[in-house]
Design a protein around this motif. Structure first.
Motif, PDB file in Angstrom:
ATOM      1  N   PHE A  77       0.852  -1.183   0.000  1.00 32.98           N
ATOM      2  CA  PHE A  77       0.000   0.000   0.000  1.00 32.98           C
ATOM      3  C   PHE A  77       0.890   1.236   0.000  1.00 32.98           C
ATOM      4  CE2 PHE A  77      -3.708   2.494   0.617  1.00 32.98           C
ATOM      5  CZ  PHE A  77      -3.397   3.495   1.514  1.00 32.98           C
ATOM      6  N   VAL A  78       0.525   2.218  -0.850  1.00 29.46           N
ATOM      7  CA  VAL A  78       1.282   3.474  -0.933  1.00 29.46           C
ATOM      8  C   VAL A  78       0.346   4.610  -0.566  1.00 29.46           C
ATOM      9  CG1 VAL A  78       2.596   5.035  -2.382  1.00 29.46           C
ATOM     10  CG2 VAL A  78       2.819   2.572  -2.707  1.00 29.46           C
ATOM     11  N   GLU A  79       0.773   5.411   0.415  1.00 32.01           N
ATOM     12  CA  GLU A  79      -0.018   6.552   0.890  1.00 32.01           C
ATOM     13  C   GLU A  79       0.701   7.836   0.516  1.00 32.01           C
ATOM     14  OE1 GLU A  79      -0.059   7.249   5.138  1.00 32.01           O
ATOM     15  OE2 GLU A  79      -2.243   7.514   5.070  1.00 32.01           O
ATOM     16  N   LYS A  80      -0.044   8.795  -0.070  1.00 30.04           N
ATOM     17  CA  LYS A  80       0.543  10.067  -0.485  1.00 30.04           C
ATOM     18  C   LYS A  80      -0.042  11.197   0.362  1.00 30.04           C
ATOM     19  CE  LYS A  80       1.458  10.758  -4.792  1.00 30.04           C
ATOM     20  NZ  LYS A  80       1.432  11.050  -6.256  1.00 30.04           N
ATOM     21  N   THR A  81       0.847  12.029   0.929  1.00 27.11           N
ATOM     22  CA  THR A  81       0.426  13.167   1.758  1.00 27.11           C
ATOM     23  C   THR A  81       1.183  14.415   1.339  1.00 27.11           C
ATOM     24  OG1 THR A  81       2.091  12.597   3.419  1.00 27.11           O
ATOM     25  CG2 THR A  81      -0.129  11.707   3.738  1.00 27.11           C
ATOM     26  N   ILE A  82       0.623  15.552   1.671  1.00 25.61           N
ATOM     27  CA  ILE A  82       1.263  16.843   1.374  1.00 25.61           C
ATOM     28  C   ILE A  82       1.472  17.595   2.683  1.00 25.61           C
ATOM     29  CG2 ILE A  82       1.025  19.047   0.190  1.00 25.61           C
ATOM     30  CD1 ILE A  82      -0.667  17.648  -1.907  1.00 25.61           C
ATOM     31  N   PHE A  83       2.719  18.032   2.899  1.00 25.60           N
ATOM     32  CA  PHE A  83       3.070  18.742   4.119  1.00 25.60           C
ATOM     33  C   PHE A  83       4.035  19.864   3.762  1.00 25.60           C
ATOM     34  CE2 PHE A  83       3.238  19.133   8.625  1.00 25.60           C
ATOM     35  CZ  PHE A  83       4.516  19.592   8.936  1.00 25.60           C
ATOM     36  N   ASN A  84       3.677  21.108   4.182  1.00 29.88           N
ATOM     37  CA  ASN A  84       4.504  22.284   3.873  1.00 29.88           C
ATOM     38  C   ASN A  84       4.784  22.391   2.367  1.00 29.88           C
ATOM     39  OD1 ASN A  84       4.614  23.090   6.532  1.00 29.88           O
ATOM     40  ND2 ASN A  84       6.555  22.031   6.933  1.00 29.88           N
ATOM     41  N   HIS A  85       3.735  22.196   1.567  1.00 26.45           N
ATOM     42  CA  HIS A  85       3.819  22.312   0.111  1.00 26.45           C
ATOM     43  C   HIS A  85       4.767  21.286  -0.504  1.00 26.45           C
ATOM     44  CE1 HIS A  85       1.565  26.019   0.545  1.00 26.45           C
ATOM     45  NE2 HIS A  85       2.493  26.465   1.383  1.00 26.45           N
ATOM     46  N   GLN A  86       5.062  20.234   0.191  1.00 28.36           N
ATOM     47  CA  GLN A  86       5.889  19.156  -0.328  1.00 28.36           C
ATOM     48  C   GLN A  86       5.097  17.852  -0.283  1.00 28.36           C
ATOM     49  OE1 GLN A  86       9.487  19.502   2.090  1.00 28.36           O
ATOM     50  NE2 GLN A  86      10.580  20.188   0.253  1.00 28.36           N
ATOM     51  N   THR A  87       5.318  17.021  -1.302  1.00 26.28           N
ATOM     52  CA  THR A  87       4.585  15.764  -1.421  1.00 26.28           C
ATOM     53  C   THR A  87       5.438  14.622  -0.887  1.00 26.28           C
ATOM     54  OG1 THR A  87       3.422  16.594  -3.373  1.00 26.28           O
ATOM     55  CG2 THR A  87       3.386  14.216  -3.004  1.00 26.28           C
ATOM     56  N   TYR A  88       4.813  13.812  -0.019  1.00 27.50           N
ATOM     57  CA  TYR A  88       5.487  12.644   0.551  1.00 27.50           C
ATOM     58  C   TYR A  88       4.712  11.385   0.154  1.00 27.50           C
ATOM     59  CZ  TYR A  88       7.843  16.039   3.556  1.00 27.50           C
ATOM     60  OH  TYR A  88       8.569  17.094   4.028  1.00 27.50           O
ATOM     61  N   GLN A  89       5.468  10.337  -0.093  1.00 22.82           N
ATOM     62  CA  GLN A  89       4.880   9.023  -0.301  1.00 22.82           C
ATOM     63  C   GLN A  89       5.395   8.084   0.781  1.00 22.82           C
ATOM     64  OE1 GLN A  89       4.696   7.185  -4.194  1.00 22.82           O
ATOM     65  NE2 GLN A  89       5.236   9.131  -5.183  1.00 22.82           N
ATOM     66  N   SER A  90       4.515   7.239   1.289  1.00 18.69           N
ATOM     67  CA  SER A  90       4.913   6.236   2.275  1.00 18.69           C
ATOM     68  C   SER A  90       4.412   4.886   1.791  1.00 18.69           C
ATOM     69  CB  SER A  90       4.307   6.550   3.649  1.00 18.69           C
ATOM     70  OG  SER A  90       4.798   7.780   4.135  1.00 18.69           O
ATOM     71  N   SER A  91       5.349   3.945   1.647  1.00 17.99           N
ATOM     72  CA  SER A  91       4.964   2.611   1.190  1.00 17.99           C
ATOM     73  C   SER A  91       4.925   1.667   2.387  1.00 17.99           C
ATOM     74  CB  SER A  91       5.960   2.097   0.153  1.00 17.99           C
ATOM     75  OG  SER A  91       7.194   1.799   0.746  1.00 17.99           O
ATOM     76  N   TYR A  92       3.940   0.783   2.375  1.00 17.29           N
ATOM     77  CA  TYR A  92       3.764  -0.215   3.440  1.00 17.29           C
ATOM     78  C   TYR A  92       3.790  -1.593   2.798  1.00 17.29           C
ATOM     79  CZ  TYR A  92       2.069   3.842   6.070  1.00 17.29           C
ATOM     80  OH  TYR A  92       1.951   5.065   6.671  1.00 17.29           O
ATOM     81  N   THR A  93       4.581  -2.489   3.352  1.00 15.26           N
ATOM     82  CA  THR A  93       4.666  -3.855   2.843  1.00 15.26           C
ATOM     83  C   THR A  93       5.073  -4.784   3.980  1.00 15.26           C
ATOM     84  OG1 THR A  93       5.629  -5.258   1.142  1.00 15.26           O
ATOM     85  CG2 THR A  93       7.079  -3.647   2.146  1.00 15.26           C
ATOM     86  N   TYR A  94       4.881  -6.079   3.773  1.00 16.69           N
ATOM     87  CA  TYR A  94       5.183  -7.063   4.816  1.00 16.69           C
ATOM     88  C   TYR A  94       6.659  -7.445   4.810  1.00 16.69           C
ATOM     89  CZ  TYR A  94       0.229  -7.983   5.757  1.00 16.69           C
ATOM     90  OH  TYR A  94      -1.079  -7.877   6.125  1.00 16.69           O
ATOM     91  N   ILE A  95       7.164  -7.724   6.028  1.00 10.96           N
ATOM     92  CA  ILE A  95       8.448  -8.399   6.203  1.00 10.96           C
ATOM     93  C   ILE A  95       8.136  -9.851   6.531  1.00 10.96           C
ATOM     94  CG2 ILE A  95      10.579  -8.524   7.552  1.00 10.96           C
ATOM     95  CD1 ILE A  95      10.275  -5.538   8.136  1.00 10.96           C
ATOM     96  N   ASN A  96       8.704 -10.782   5.735  1.00 12.39           N
ATOM     97  CA  ASN A  96       8.379 -12.199   5.869  1.00 12.39           C
ATOM     98  C   ASN A  96       9.530 -12.970   6.521  1.00 12.39           C
ATOM     99  OD1 ASN A  96       5.911 -11.785   4.501  1.00 12.39           O
ATOM    100  ND2 ASN A  96       6.986 -11.927   2.539  1.00 12.39           N
ATOM    101  N   ASP A  97       9.173 -14.107   7.120  1.00  6.20           N
ATOM    102  CA  ASP A  97      10.209 -14.978   7.665  1.00  6.20           C
ATOM    103  C   ASP A  97      10.700 -15.922   6.588  1.00  6.20           C
ATOM    104  OD1 ASP A  97       7.837 -17.162   9.398  1.00  6.20           O
ATOM    105  OD2 ASP A  97       8.192 -16.758   7.274  1.00  6.20           O
TER     106      ASP A  97
END
Length: 485
Positions: free
Chosen positions: A137-157
């Motif tokens: 899952f990728v989440e996009k946010t804007i803070f102080n007129h700058q765009t950030y992306q945050s990716s979420y994924t699993y760590i597997n054994d």
């Protein structure tokens, strides 16, 4: 003032300027859109590569740890020997690790200004991770007129069982791309400014040239005088040049010269058709009894003179030959006057043309076909007649050549069949070109001059066209085009 009130010269000038301006705006818009798409693709691909590399690094750490690989030990695994800080430093990225319930386990020091590491992930993120096929899952946010992306994924054994959630914050830094875009737009602006200046100059001289040509046409029309008047052209409003042209047409042009020429040609052909019918009728009536009488006389004559039979035989042969000549003349007139009824057959034109050439024994006649089979609906006999007449004319045109050559080609062009007959003969003189299809016109000492006229009649019967090009001393090419249907 409406555009149609402007002169044609002004319209051309404004149209060219407007075309350049519209083109510059469209190209600039397309360029900006393309740069934005490339920037998004660049950030997306870069985040995916960074995520893949960090996951591989974490997998390497997990494989080498002595701790039990479970969710409860993830913090110890990554904190052991400061592995999480090493990974963050190597990949120049902040790393946050959460448990499967969304609670924060461990985080490297935040390296992105304005990114606040939350203590717990939202239910939307957890649902997206578990319910999507990619488990990403990728989440996009804007803070102080700058765009950030945050990716979420699993760590597997080792058994590919999820033990934690990896979060990678990423800042979309477009300064370089924006700088490159601005530089490109600046260069594009200089280029289109130059084009605008060039378009203004070109529009000025082009419009001046076109309006000058229209004025010349107007003067030519004024000088024309024909007896019959045509319907007048009425235009309520138009540009100044077009109005002048229409006034010249209405006052001076009453009949098109082309129509007059066609009418005269049609009248001449009709007169020759009527004459051909009469000549055929008058000649054919006595031919059959004359031939029968001569043959009967030849069989029954008996005289003591030993030479009389030879003389009578020679006389009979000569008379029969002359009768046959008269019959061929009558047939030529009859064929021109009234063509046989049109029989539409589905034919392989390549095969029929090749068959028509079989009667010619000359080695210099070459047949060429692009395809083995070109199907069309034509009359077999009349198609053969067209080909044989054209080839016969070609062979007669090259009698004085040391290296005679006649090329007959058949090709298909979309829904048309094209047949060409070319020779390297003496060509057609300029004074004879307008009369080449006229009945009874011939440049030979023998013949009735009906061959090409008959060919033209056949071709036009099938809604086809026949044209030719000729160079004096180099040869002639006749081109026949038939519709396939």
């Amino acid at each position: 003032m409406k555009l149609r009130r402007f002169s044609l010269r002004v319209r051309i000038f404004l149209s060219m300027i407007l075309l350049v301006l519209i083109a510059s705006v469209l190209i600039a818009a397309v360029t900006i859109y393309q740069y934005n798409q490339e920037a998004q693709a660049y950030h997306r691909d870069r985040l995916e590569r960074k995520e893949e590399n960090i996951k591989r690094h974490i997998d390497f750490v997990i494989r080498g740890t002595t701790w039990e690989v479970i969710t409860e030990k993830v913090r110890l695994i990554l904190k052991d020997k400061d592995e999480i800080y090493k990974i963050a430093d190597i990949h120049q990225s902040q790393i946050d690790v959460y448990d499967l319930e969304g609670g924060l386990i461990i985080s490297s020091k935040s390296s992105i200004e304005g990114d606040a590491t939350t203590e717990c992930l939202s239910a939307n993120i957890l649902n997206a991770l578990s319910n999507t096929a990619e488990h990403r899952f990728v989440e996009k946010t804007i803070f102080n007129h700058q765009t950030y992306q945050s990716s979420y994924t699993y760590i597997n054994d080792h058994k590919f069982k999820p033990i934690a959630i990896l979060k990678l914050p990423y800042l979309e830094n477009d300064e370089f791309l924006n700088k490159e875009l601005n530089e490109f737009l600046e260069r594009l602006g200089y280029a289109y400014f130059f084009m605008l200046i060039l378009a203004i100059m070109l529009a000025y001289f082009l419009s001046k040239y076109i309006t000058k040509s229209l004025n010349t046409i107007s003067e030519k029309i004024k000088a024309t005088r024909l007896e019959k008047r045509n319907k007048r052209i009425e235009i309520e409003s138009s540009s100044e040049e077009i109005a002048t042209l229409v006034r010249s047409y209405n006052s001076m042009i009453d009949e098109l010269e082309e129509s007059a020429v066609k009418l005269a040609t049609s009248e001449r052909e009709q007169a020759w058709r009527e004459m051909a019918k009469q000549v055929a009728h008058e000649i054919k009536n006595p031919l059959t009894p004359m031939r029968l009488s001569v043959q009967s006389f030849q069989r029954k004559f008996d005289h003591a003179d030993p030479d009389v039979y030879q003389k009578l035989d020679e006389y009979s042969k000569t008379l029969i030959q002359q009768i046959d000549t008269m019959s061929s003349i009558a047939s030529a007139f009859s064929n021109f006057a009234k063509m046989p009824a049109q029989q539409n057959e589905t034919l392989n034109v390549v095969e029929i043309v090749k068959l028509a050439l079989d009667i010619f024994s000359e080695d210099y006649i070459v047949f060429v076909a692009d395809e083995k089979e070109i199907i069309s609906k034509l009359d077999r006999t009349q198609l053969i007649r067209v080909v044989t007449n054209l080839v016969k004319n070609a062979t007669q045109a090259i009698v004085d050549r040391k290296d005679p050559k006649v090329v007959v080609s058949v090709m298909s062009e979309q829904d048309m069949v094209k047949i060409t007959v070319s020779d390297n003969g003496k060509g057609i003189s300029e004074e004879n070109i307008p009369r080449i299809f006229e009945p009874k016109f011939t440049t030979k000492s023998s013949g009735m001059g009906l061959g090409l006229a008959m060919v033209k009649n056949i071709v036009e019967t099938y809604s086809g066209t026949i044209t030719f090009t000729s160079q004096k001393g180099r040869g002639t090419i006749f081109t026949v085009i038939f519709p396939k249907e």
